[in-house]
Design a protein around this motif. Structure first.
Motif, short mmCIF file in Angstrom:
data_model
loop_
_atom_site.label_atom_id
_atom_site.label_comp_id
_atom_site.label_asym_id
_atom_site.label_seq_id
_atom_site.Cartn_x
_atom_site.Cartn_y
_atom_site.Cartn_z
N ASN A 33 43.76 40.81 68.02
CA ASN A 33 43.67 40.05 69.27
C ASN A 33 43.05 40.90 70.38
O ASN A 33 42.21 40.42 71.14
N ALA A 34 43.45 42.17 70.43
CA ALA A 34 42.89 43.07 71.44
C ALA A 34 41.39 43.21 71.23
O ALA A 34 40.60 43.16 72.18
N SER A 35 41.00 43.35 69.97
CA SER A 35 39.59 43.49 69.66
C SER A 35 38.80 42.22 70.03
O SER A 35 37.70 42.30 70.59
N ASP A 36 39.40 41.06 69.75
CA ASP A 36 38.75 39.79 70.15
C ASP A 36 38.56 39.73 71.67
O ASP A 36 37.52 39.30 72.16
N ALA A 37 39.60 40.16 72.40
CA ALA A 37 39.54 40.10 73.86
C ALA A 37 38.46 41.05 74.38
O ALA A 37 37.75 40.74 75.35
N ILE A 38 38.31 42.19 73.74
CA ILE A 38 37.25 43.13 74.15
C ILE A 38 35.87 42.56 73.79
O ILE A 38 34.93 42.66 74.58
N ASP A 39 35.78 41.95 72.63
CA ASP A 39 34.52 41.29 72.25
C ASP A 39 34.06 40.35 73.37
O ASP A 39 32.87 40.32 73.70
N LYS A 40 35.01 39.59 73.90
CA LYS A 40 34.64 38.60 74.91
C LYS A 40 34.12 39.28 76.18
O LYS A 40 33.11 38.85 76.74
N LEU A 41 34.77 40.35 76.60
CA LEU A 41 34.31 41.03 77.80
C LEU A 41 33.00 41.79 77.53
O LEU A 41 32.10 41.83 78.37
#
Ligand code: ADP
Ligand code: MG
Length: 607
Positions: A33-41
Motif C-alpha cells: 500500500n505504501a508503495s502504491d501511494a508513492i507511485d501515485k505521488l
C-alpha cells in the motif's frame, strides 16, 4: 465512533479471529500500500516538481511499546479518503469470491486482504495521514470491529504513518517475533524485496570499539530490499553467473541448471519471467507428491511461492518466477477476472517455453538433448494428455531413438530423410533398444532401407496413437499387415495352425518382411502388445488384451518344414506351431506361458 460498513465488518472479523497460519503477510500488505501511494505521488511529480521527493518507506520497531510502524512519503489521505478507503471495502466482490470454493487460507495467502490484514497481529491500528496539497493531517484509529474514529492530527509532510499495536504474544498467536529486526528484515526480503522504493529501517549492529578489543552496539539505517529484481534488469547487464547464483540461492539447488531464459510481455498482459530448467529432476518429480509451479509476483510483490496454474503439468519440472504489473494484490477484484488474467499469463508463458525449446534444438542441440533425456517423458505426456489437445504445439520438441543409430531424432528430421517412395512413419516398441533391434518386423523394415523409430518409454506408443500422423504421413507400427494368400494349400496350413493354437491368436498370417525369423507376433486393432504389457501393470488396465496375430515368414526353412508336415505328420506340425508361437512370444518380450510345454515340444522336434 463510526461503524464499519457491513462487508468491511465481516472481513475485519475474519482477520481479528483469523487462525490463518501465515499472519506474517500483514507486512507485505502495508508495504505494498505504501508503495502504491508513492507511485501515485511519483506520477504527479513527473509534471509537478513540488511533488518530487526522495521517496522511501520507513519501518520502525519499538519493543517497549510493542509497536511496528510503517511510514511512507506518498500521496497520503485526507479525511474523506480515510473514511472511504479504510472504513469500507471498495468492492463487495470479496465475499462472492470467497464463496467460490477457496478456503480462507488460500484466499489470504494468494491474494492478500489488504489493510485489514493488520488486525491479524494488532489489536489497535493508528493511521496518521496527510494528503499531498493539503494542510491538515488526520488520524484514523480502530481497535477492531467496534468501529473507528477520525480526528485532526499533526504530520510534517504528506504521506502516511501506520502504527500497529501488537496483540499480546500467545501460543497460537506469536507476535513477539515481529519486534525482532532480524525477522522484519527477513519478511521484507521474502515478500517485498523487489519493491521499487527503498524500504529502510534503523538496525542494530556490533563493531569493535576503536583501538580496543571490545565490541559495541551501534545503529545505522539500512535498506532492506534489493529493489530491482534480476528478471527486470537488462539482460546485457546481468552476468550468467548472476543468474546461476540467483537460482542456487532461491532453490537451494547446487546442480547447475541445464538452461535458463527470460521472457517478456507477449500479447495484452505485461510480465517479466525468468525460467530455469533444473540440471536434475527433483527426486519426487514423477510422483504425486511433487508440487509444480512458478513464483508469482505482482509488481515485485510475492503473491504466491508456487503458482500451479502458471505451468502445465508437462512443464512442471521448470522453476522460475513471473512478475506481472497487471495483477493486483487486492482480493476484492473479481475472481473471474483474475482467473482470466492468470490463464492468459499461463498461455503466454507456455508459448514462450515451447518457442525457447524449439530455438534451443536448433542452436544448442546437445543441451536440448540433455533436457529431453531428463524430462522427455514429461513432455511426451503433454502430447498424450487431454486426447492430444496440445499435440500440435509439442510435436516438434519430442525426440526419439531410431534404427539410424545412437542419435535422438525429431519427427521433422525423420520425415526429411524418408525415401521418396516411403509414405508412412514406422515405429517399433519394446522394453529395451536391444530387444527392439532384434524384432523380426524391424529387421524386415531395415532390410528395405526404411528408418524405424524405437520406442522404449511406457508412454511412447500412446503418444504415437494420439499423434496419428506427422506432416501428412501416417505414423504406424512396423509390420502391421499380413499378406494376401493366393495359394490354397498355404491357406489350409494357416487355418490348421490357427486352430492348433486354440484361441491363443485370432489368426495366423503370412509376412515376408520379418527378416531372418520364421515367426512373429503382432496385434490387430487399437491395443498393441506393448500397450497390453503397460496397461496390465497399471491398476486400472488389468485384463486388457491385445488381439494377437501370429505372422509367419513364407520363405523361411522352418516354414518349408511346416508345409511338409502339413502333408505328412499333423501331430508334429501342432508341436512346431506351438514352438513358433513360443518364439514369437519371446521375441515380443512377452511371457511364454506354459514353459514346460514349450521345452518339451522343442526337445521333441530336435530329437
Ligand atoms: P488495496 O490496496 O488493494 O486497494 P487495501 O485494503 O490494502 O486495498 O487498501 C485500501 C485503500 O486504502 C487503498 O486502495 C488506498 O486507497 C488506501 N491506502 C491504504 N494504505 C495507504 C497508504 N499508505 N497511503 C495512501 N493510501 C493508502
Ligand atoms: Mg493493498
Amino acid at each position: 465512533m463510526k461503524k464499519f460498513k457491513a462487508e468491511s465488518q465481516r472481513l475485519l472479523e475474519l482477520m481479528i479471529n483469523s487462525i490463518y497460519t501465515n499472519k506474517e503477510i500483514f507486512l507485505r500488505e502495508l508495504i505494498s500500500n505504501a508503495s502504491d501511494a508513492i507511485d501515485k505521488l511519483h506520477f504527479i511529480s513527473l509534471t509537478d516538481s513540488n511533488a518530487s521527493r526522495d521517496f522511501e518507506i520507513k519501518l520502525e520497531i519499538d519493543d517497549k511499546a510493542r509497536t511496528i510502524t510503517v511510514i511512507d512519503n506518498g500521496i497520503g489521505m485526507d479525511e474523506n479518503d480515510l473514511e472511504e478507503n479504510l472504513g469500507t471495502i471498495a468492492n463487495s466482490g470479496t465475499f462472492k469470491f470467497k464463496a467460490e470454493n477457496k478456503t480462507d487460507e488460500e484466499l489470504i495467502g494468494q491474494f492478500g486482504v489488504g489493510f485489514y490484514a493488520s488486525f491479524m497481529v494488532a489489536d489497535k491500528v493508528t493511521v496518521i495521514s496527510k494528503k499531498y496539497g493539503t494542510d491538515v493531517a488526520y488520524k484514523w484509529e480502530s481497535s477492531g470491529s467496534d468501529g473507528y474514529t477520525i480526528t485532526p492530527s499533526e504530520r510534517d509532510d504528506c504521506g502516511t504513518t501506520i502504527i500497529l499495536n501488537l496483540k499480546p504474544d500467545s501460543e497460537d498467536n506469536k507476535t513477539d517475533e515481529y519486534l525482532s529486526e532480524w525477522r522484519i528484515g527477513e519478511l521484507v526480503k521474502k515478500y517485498s524485496d523487489y519493491i521499487r522504493y527503498p524500504i529502510t529501517m534503523l538496525c542494530t549492529s556490533e563493531r569493535k570499539k576503536e583501538g580496543t578489543d571490545e565490541w559495541e552496539e551501534y545503529k545505522e539505517v539500512r535498506t532492506l530490499n534489493s529493489r530491482l529484481p534480476i528478471w527486470k534488469r537488462n539482460k546485457s547487464d546481468v552476468k550468467q553467473a548472476d543468474y546461476i547464483d540467483f537460482y542456487r540461492t532461491k532453490y537451494f539447488d547446487m546442480t547447475e541448471p541445464f538452461h535458463y531464459f527470460t521472457a517478456k510481455t507477449e500479447g495484452a498482459l505485461t510480465y517479466n519471467a525468468l525460467i530455469y530448467v533444473p540440471g536434475k529432476a527433483p527426486y519426487d518429480y514423477y510422483t504425486s507428491d511433487y508440487k509444480r509451479g512458478l513464483s508469482l509476483y505482482a509488481n515485485g510483490v510475492l503473491i504466491m511461492e508456487k503458482c500451479e496454474d502458471l505451468l502445465p503439468d508437462y512443464f512442471g519440472f521448470l522453476r522460475g518466477i513471473v512478475d506481472s504489473s497487471d495483477l493486483s494484490l487486492n482480493i476484492s477484484r473479481e475472481m473471474l477476472q483474475k482467473d482470466r488474467q492468470l490463464k492468459a499469463l499461463a498461455a503466454g508463458i507456455n508459448k514462450r517455453i515451447i518457442s525457447e525449446f524449439n530455438k534451443l534444438m536448433a542452436s544448442d542441440r546437445e543441451t536440448y538433448e540433455k533436457i529431453f533425456l531428463e524430462y522427455g517423458a514429461s513432455i511426451k505426456f503433454g502430447v498424450y494428455e487431454n486426447f492430444g489437445a496440445k499435440k500440435d504445439e509439442l510435436k516438434d520438441i519430442i525426440l526419439f531413438r531410431s534404427s539410424a543409430g545412437e542419435k535422438l531424432i525429431s519427427l521433422k528430421e525423420y520425415v526429411s530423410r524418408m525415401a521418396p517412395e516411403q509414405n508412412e512413419i514406422y515405429y517399433a516398441s519394446g522394453k529395451t533398444l536391444a530387444s527392439i533391434e532384434r524384432m523380426p518386423q524391424v529387421e524386415g523394415m531395415k532390410a528395405k532401407g526404411n528408418e524405424v523409430l524405437y520406442l522404449t518409454d511406457q508412454i511412447d506408443e500412446f503418444v504415437m496413437k494420439v499423434l496419428g500422423e506427422y506432416d501428412g504421413k501416417k505414423i504406424v507400427p512396423v509390420g502391421a499387415a499380413g499378406e494376401e494368400v493366393k495359394d490354397d494349400n498355404l491357406k489350409d496350413l494357416l487355418t490348421f495352425m490357427t486352430e492348433a493354437l486354440d484361441g491363443k491368436v485370432k489368426d495366423v498370417r503370412l509376412n515376408s518382411n520379418i527378416g531372418s525369423y520364421p515367426s512373429c507376433l503382432t496385434a490387430e486393432g487399437e491395443v498393441s502388445l506393448e500397450m497390453e504389457r503397460i496397461l496390465n501393470n497399471m491398476p486400472t488396465g488389468k485384463g486388457i488384451k491385445a488381439t494377437r496375430i501370429m505372422e509367419i515368414n513364407p520363405t523361411h526353412v522352418i516354414i518349408d518344414m511346416a508345409k511338409d508336415l502339413f502333408e505328412s505328420d499333423k501331430d508334429r506340425l501342432k508341436k512346431l506351431t506351438n514352438i513358433l508361437y513360443g518364439e514369437a512370444l519371446l521375441l515380443a518380450g512377452l511371457d511364454i506361458g506354459d514353459s514346460a510345454e514349450f521345452v518339451l515340444s522343442l526337445n521333441d522336434m530336435i530329437s
